[in-house]
Design a protein around this motif. Sequence first.
Motif, PDB file in Angstrom:
ATOM      1  N   GLU A 136      -6.366  40.287 -24.765  1.00 53.51           N
ATOM      2  CA  GLU A 136      -5.078  40.821 -25.213  1.00 53.51           C
ATOM      3  C   GLU A 136      -3.983  40.529 -24.194  1.00 53.51           C
ATOM      4  N   ALA A 149      -0.684  38.189 -24.815  1.00 57.04           N
ATOM      5  CA  ALA A 149       0.666  38.689 -24.571  1.00 57.04           C
ATOM      6  C   ALA A 149       1.419  37.763 -23.630  1.00 57.04           C
ATOM      7  N   VAL A 204      -0.512  45.848 -20.844  1.00 51.62           N
ATOM      8  CA  VAL A 204      -1.053  44.924 -21.846  1.00 51.62           C
ATOM      9  C   VAL A 204      -2.358  44.294 -21.387  1.00 51.62           C
TER      10      VAL A 204
END
Length: 197
Positions: free
Chosen positions: A49, A53, A64
């Motif tokens: 993830e 990002a 994040v």
Amino acid sequence: MDIRELDRQALSLTGELVSRVKTDQLASATPCADWTLYGLLRHLVSQNEGFAASARGGGKEWAVWRDGELGEDPAGAFAASADQVTEAFAADDVLERQFALPEVGEGFAVPGRIAIGFHMVDYVAHAWDVAATIGARWEPSAELTAAALRVAALVPDEGRGPGAAFRSRIVVPEDAPQGDRLLALLGRDPSWTPGMR
């Protein structure tokens, strides 16, 4: 070969092993001394993830890189995160984009082709961590292992140690298998078995 194709191979290798993890194995110790298998799988989801990002220009925030959740389906969570990062890495200009990597250092950024190389070598190594923990075979292709070896050889010795991304390099015989040399470069003991600390 395009680094993105190698990265997809690394994700596939890891995903196949993650799909074999049983619920009663999640509390098991792993070669990553700071993590149980549950913690390692959560790290893998979080990293996917975070890299996704960063590929989209939003990777500067620590959150994040740490918000990955496994829910009731760790394999499903990993697969969803792998799809997310693969999609982000597929952008036409992604190899030239600057990726923020706050885990390396505040304000640290590198071009996409380098960042994706980091991601690839991390998942080849973590695939071994999962395999060693659950007693499965770790069989990256020779091409993938060779590419990961090239990247691993560039990881500096500075900043290694307990709590860091990599432990100090381990010495293995020069004629050791390619996979063992890769693991040793990244500070992993190729002979690790459950029960070792």
